[in-house]
Enzyme design. Structure first.
Site, mmCIF file in Angstrom:
data_model
loop_
_atom_site.group_PDB
_atom_site.id
_atom_site.type_symbol
_atom_site.label_atom_id
_atom_site.label_comp_id
_atom_site.label_asym_id
_atom_site.label_seq_id
_atom_site.Cartn_x
_atom_site.Cartn_y
_atom_site.Cartn_z
ATOM 1 N N HIS A 80 0.727 -1.256 -0.064
ATOM 2 C CA HIS A 80 -0.030 0.014 0.013
ATOM 3 C C HIS A 80 0.966 1.196 0.020
ATOM 4 O O HIS A 80 0.518 2.364 0.600
ATOM 5 C CB HIS A 80 -0.911 -0.003 1.164
ATOM 6 C CG HIS A 80 -1.862 -1.105 1.283
ATOM 7 N ND1 HIS A 80 -3.108 -0.772 0.879
ATOM 8 C CD2 HIS A 80 -1.918 -2.312 1.881
ATOM 9 C CE1 HIS A 80 -3.760 -2.230 0.911
ATOM 10 N NE2 HIS A 80 -3.031 -3.042 1.427
ATOM 11 N N ASN A 153 -10.273 -2.737 2.571
ATOM 12 C CA ASN A 153 -9.956 -2.649 0.929
ATOM 13 C C ASN A 153 -11.287 -2.496 0.065
ATOM 14 O O ASN A 153 -12.581 -2.513 0.762
ATOM 15 C CB ASN A 153 -9.442 -4.170 0.668
ATOM 16 C CG ASN A 153 -7.800 -4.259 0.787
ATOM 17 O OD1 ASN A 153 -7.241 -3.297 1.247
ATOM 18 N ND2 ASN A 153 -7.392 -5.624 0.920
HETATM 19 FE FE1 HDE Z 1 -2.667 -5.019 5.612
HETATM 20 N N1 HDE Z 1 -0.938 -4.016 6.079
HETATM 21 N N2 HDE Z 1 -1.846 -6.649 5.981
HETATM 22 N N3 HDE Z 1 -4.389 -5.836 4.837
HETATM 23 N N4 HDE Z 1 -3.242 -3.145 4.701
HETATM 24 C C1 HDE Z 1 -0.412 -2.739 5.510
HETATM 25 O O1 HDE Z 1 0.692 -1.456 7.310
HETATM 26 C C2 HDE Z 1 -1.003 -7.049 6.722
HETATM 27 C C3 HDE Z 1 -4.661 -7.004 4.938
HETATM 28 C C4 HDE Z 1 -4.464 -2.663 4.288
HETATM 29 O O2 HDE Z 1 -3.305 3.350 3.892
HETATM 30 C C5 HDE Z 1 0.853 -2.492 6.419
HETATM 31 O O3 HDE Z 1 0.952 0.757 7.598
HETATM 32 C C6 HDE Z 1 -0.839 -8.214 7.039
HETATM 33 C C7 HDE Z 1 -6.140 -7.198 4.551
HETATM 34 C C8 HDE Z 1 -4.382 -1.284 3.895
HETATM 35 O O4 HDE Z 1 -1.523 3.315 5.190
HETATM 36 C C9 HDE Z 1 1.244 -3.930 6.988
HETATM 37 C C10 HDE Z 1 -1.725 -8.870 6.538
HETATM 38 C C11 HDE Z 1 -6.439 -5.768 4.369
HETATM 39 C C12 HDE Z 1 -3.325 -0.916 4.253
HETATM 40 C C13 HDE Z 1 0.039 -4.899 6.636
HETATM 41 C C14 HDE Z 1 -2.584 -7.587 5.848
HETATM 42 C C15 HDE Z 1 -5.561 -4.905 4.394
HETATM 43 C C16 HDE Z 1 -2.261 -1.676 4.654
HETATM 44 C C17 HDE Z 1 1.958 -1.864 5.479
HETATM 45 C C18 HDE Z 1 -2.306 -10.460 6.369
HETATM 46 C C19 HDE Z 1 -8.098 -5.511 4.142
HETATM 47 C C20 HDE Z 1 -2.767 0.650 4.082
HETATM 48 C C21 HDE Z 1 2.017 -0.240 5.938
HETATM 49 C C22 HDE Z 1 -2.934 -10.749 7.757
HETATM 50 C C23 HDE Z 1 -9.006 -5.701 5.056
HETATM 51 C C24 HDE Z 1 -3.139 1.529 5.071
HETATM 52 C C25 HDE Z 1 1.059 -0.326 7.273
HETATM 53 C C26 HDE Z 1 -2.600 2.868 4.684
HETATM 54 C C27 HDE Z 1 -0.954 -1.815 5.149
HETATM 55 C C28 HDE Z 1 -0.052 -5.994 7.102
HETATM 56 C C29 HDE Z 1 -3.778 -7.976 5.014
HETATM 57 C C30 HDE Z 1 -5.772 -3.496 4.184
HETATM 58 C C31 HDE Z 1 2.636 -4.336 6.564
HETATM 59 C C32 HDE Z 1 -0.063 -8.960 8.004
HETATM 60 C C33 HDE Z 1 -6.905 -8.318 4.674
HETATM 61 C C34 HDE Z 1 -5.683 -0.597 3.842
HETATM 62 O O5 HDE Z 1 1.349 -3.790 8.430
#
Ligand code: HDE
Length: 721
Positions: A80, A153
């Site tokens: 992201h 999302n």
């Molecule tokens: Fe994320 N995800 N994600 N994700 N995600 C990040 O956090 C993670 C997942 C989502 O505008 C990171 O700040 C794991 C689902 C958004 O700043 C990180 C798993 C959904 C954003 C991270 C998921 C998301 C992130 C990277 C699997 C929809 C951007 C930068 C369990 C519900 C937020 C940060 C923004 C960002 C980890 C799966 C949505 C690496 C471990 C499912 C919208 O922490």
């Protein structure tokens, strides 16, 4: 243990705004200074030993400036990284007090400030907005009870069921590590290698191969919390909940060929569109929806509520629209706000709680952890955009970039030296109390048998699409797998697609020029531990019976009665018919559309009767992929110039190919019929030609724009979009 009444909570709607004001710089009418406040006398020349001599190390002013510049970048988000943000507020329609005690979900008079960040997942910070990808839809609510982040999302399911697979998934989709290619694209071997061994991803694959992954605008996307959460009421009763955002402008997408061209013409297309809409006062709005599932019904469905690769179909549990979010203010500074905002799914408030979804549970760790390295330490909550409006008092101290100057010698609890402060809050005073779920379990590394149906909902999604939407999915899969170089990966993929739908697999296999294998040498499902019996984890065949179709899954059923904020290109050259432009412009603007004059020169164009009109874009700087519809006014001289201009013909042809509404008046009618693809368009409902002037065409044209696209053109005219 000291507990005491909560000190008065004096937050209000505008507090976030006021608080941000303190940090908002206004450099107008100010002297230029160093970071220490020293007024600078010469910002043009470094300090030298003589006018032609070497620069002196002594030049602390230059060294401060350049040192700061050298450290301007922070690590970009791992996923992201590419995003755009906006401020706004959220207000409830009806109280949810029956289900939740959260203030912002019970008090209909409150306007809760929000900051939203939209993003793509795979690309780096400078990548194109129009990549085929999931979009992040992260909302920070600055509530009176603390910050609540709904980090969602634009697609309601996810690729994997367990957070432990996330690094593998992301490594597979990111540019391949040996040569860092391709940027912001899933169309390459490592992604499809991983996916073809991960049948649990199939439902998500149907969504990302659909047009949902190439939105027309961030303002025209749905949002989903994806994971199941809990609402908890005053009496401590929990209800499962799925969160939704429904855009009031409807859900719309571009065509894949168009997306690729937009990436070239304007890689900032989505970011610009969001900014411009807010700047023009056309504030984007979403209704907030909840699907509520009583705890007792947890096991009522033929899928598992804790499995993030499944939706709860709206036919089974309707979405109740309970409030509205409006985005009405652009950030002042991209870095300070959009880049430094830190979302954490673990930021919740009393009245909301987590479910045991193993994807969510992993997320609760990951986001806090990642902010520490991204924002340089554990004090990122003190960055203005991340600060709650609710007061913060605790005994945490120190670390990098600490802003708060804590007073006194007491930094522990319990204490008497500090009068026992700060106190723990009782539940009645808003103290957070985790929902006391009963647990009786063995400690295991395992996945529930209820997670192994990977194809029923993938098929439900595919079957719920119209013909053209299905074709787009087939085309997307054919494009992506066409870019794959290893044949075994393609075969494995069509083998899995065959589990979802035979015709889908056949159409993709035909496009690739391969056969669907009847059997594979090795298993496709690898989501089991080394010592397990693979059969126990085998994907279950599709269920029969059940829901055959869900209307909510097809974008064809979305809002199609407005042209608000739509960009309509008026293609003109000198000598255009002024009456045509006037009539069409006032008609589209009356409906909230925006007329954009595309001329041959950058400054202006002159009509046949000699009046001048300001040009918004010169033809050489733009393309029809950046607009929703095209209108060509009459005027013999103007049409003669367009006929001579290959870019003008391509402008129309691409709009036609991308199934957009096209209108032409007077002399433009012949031009369109004879010089462009429009000549193939007999009976096309989105081509409006009027020999008698634009006035006669406005109504039908506006109706066609509101329909978004005439996708039927793809099959009828054989112009695959
Ligand atoms: Fe994320 N995800 N994600 N994700 N995600 C990040 O956090 C993670 C997942 C989502 O505008 C990171 O700040 C794991 C689902 C958004 O700043 C990180 C798993 C959904 C954003 C991270 C998921 C998301 C992130 C990277 C699997 C929809 C951007 C930068 C369990 C519900 C937020 C940060 C923004 C960002 C980890 C799966 C949505 C690496 C471990 C499912 C919208 O922490």
């Amino acid at each position: 243990m000291a507990t005491k009444k909560n000190p008065k909570n004096n937050t209000n709607d505008n507090k976030k705004l006021q608080e941000l004001e303190v940090n908002r710089e206004d450099g107008s009418d100010q002297f230029l200074t160093t970071n220490q406040g020293l007024r600078i006398n010469d910002n043009q020349n470094s300090l030298k030993a003589g006018e032609r001599g070497a620069t002196l190390l002594e030049d602390f002013i230059m060294r401060e400036k350049i040192t700061h510049f050298d450290h301007e970048r922070i690590p970009e988000r791992i996923v992201h990284a590419r995003g755009a943000g906006a401020h706004g507020h959220f207000q409830l329609y009806e109280s949810m007090s029956k289900y939740s005690k959260a203030g912002f979900l019970t008090d209909t008079s409150r306007k809760t400030p929000v900051f939203v960040r939209f993003s793509t997942v795979a690309g780096s910070r400078g990548s194109t907005d129009l990549a085929r990808d999931v979009r992040g839809f992260a909302v920070k609510f600055y509530t009176d009870e603390g910050v609540y982040d709904l980090v969602g999302n634009n697609i309601p399911v996810f690729f994997i069921q367990d957070a432990i697979k996330f690094p593998d998934l992301i490594h597979s989709v990111k540019p391949e590590p040996h040569r860092e290619i391709p940027q912001a694209a899933s169309a390459h071997d490592t992604f499809w290698d991983f996916i073809s061994l991960m049948p649990e991803s199939m439902h998500m694959i149907m969504w990302v191969m659909s047009d949902r992954a190439i939105p027309r605008s961030l303002r025209m996307m749905e949002g989903f919390g994806v994971n199941t959460f809990k609402l908890v009421n005053d009496a401590g009763k929990a209800t499962f909940v799925k969160f939704h955002w429904k855009p009031l402008l409807g859900v719309h997408s571009v065509a894949w060929n168009e997306a690729q061209k937009i990436s070239g013409f304007d890689a900032d297309f989505h970011r610009r569109d969001l900014w411009d809409a807010i700047d023009n006062g056309a504030f984007p709005e979403w209704e907030f929806g909840v699907q509520l599932i009583p705890e007792e019904d947890e096991h009522k469905f033929d899928f598992d509520l804790l499995d993030a690769s499944k939706i709860v179909p709206e036919e089974l549990v309707p979405v109740r629209r309970i409030g509205k979010m409006t985005l009405n203010r652009n950030p002042d500074n991209f870095f300070a706000e959009t880049e430094q905002v830190a979302f954490l799914p673990s930021n919740i408030v009393p009245g909301i709680d987590f479910s045991n979804d193993p994807l969510l549970q992993g997320r609760l760790h990951s986001y806090l952890d990642t902010q520490i390295s991204r924002l340089g330490g554990p004090n990122f909550h003190e960055i203005p955009i991340n600060r709650p409006v609710a007061p913060v008092h605790n005994n945490q101290r120190d670390s990098q970039f600490r802003q708060t100057i804590n007073k006194g010698r007491v930094a522990y609890e319990p204490n008497t030296l500090g009068g026992g402060c700060p106190f723990q809050a009782m539940m009645k005073d808003g103290g957070f109390h985790t929902y006391e779920e009963k647990i009786d379990a063995r400690k295991v590394r395992a996945r529930s048998d209820s997670f192994t149906d990977h194809f029923t909902q993938a098929a439900l999604f595919f079957n719920s699409q119209t013909d053209y939407e299905q074709t787009h999915i087939v085309n997307a899969l054919s494009f992506e797998l066409g870019k794959v170089e290893v044949n075994a990966i393609r075969s494995r993929m069509v083998f899995i697609l065959n589990q979802i739908d035979g015709t889908l697999a056949k159409r993709v296999a035909d496009n690739l020029g391969i056969e669907i294998p009847q059997k594979l040498d090795s298993p496709i499902n690898h989501s089991f531990p080394a010592d397990a019996d693979p059969q126990q984890y085998e994907s279950k065949p599709k269920k029969t019976g059940g829901l055959a179709k869900s209307d909510a899954l097809s974008m064809a059923n979305t809002v199609k009665d407005t042209i608000k904020t739509r960009q309509i290109a008026f293609l003109v050259a000198d000598g255009f018919n002024g009456d045509d432009v006037k009539a069409m412009k006032s008609a589209v603007e009356k409906e909230g559309g925006q007329a954009k004059i595309i001329g041959m020169k950058s400054k202006s164009a002159t009509s046949a009767d000699g009046s001048e009109i300001k040009v918004d874009h010169a033809l050489r700087t733009t393309a029809s992929v950046l607009f929703d519809a095209v209108f060509i006014p009459g005027g013999a001289k103007s049409i003669a110039a367009l006929t001579d201009e290959p870019d003008a013909i391509e402008f129309v042809n691409e709009a036609f190919r991308h199934c957009k509404a096209i209108a032409g008046s007077r002399e433009a009618v012949n031009f369109l019929k004879e010089e462009t693809y429009v000549g193939r368009a007999d009976g096309d409902k989105a081509v409006i030609l009027s020999d008698a002037g634009a006035k006669d065409a406005t109504r039908e044209f506006i109706k066609a724009i509101a329909e978004h696209r005439n996708w039927d053109r793809e099959t009828a005219r054989k112009v695959p979009a």
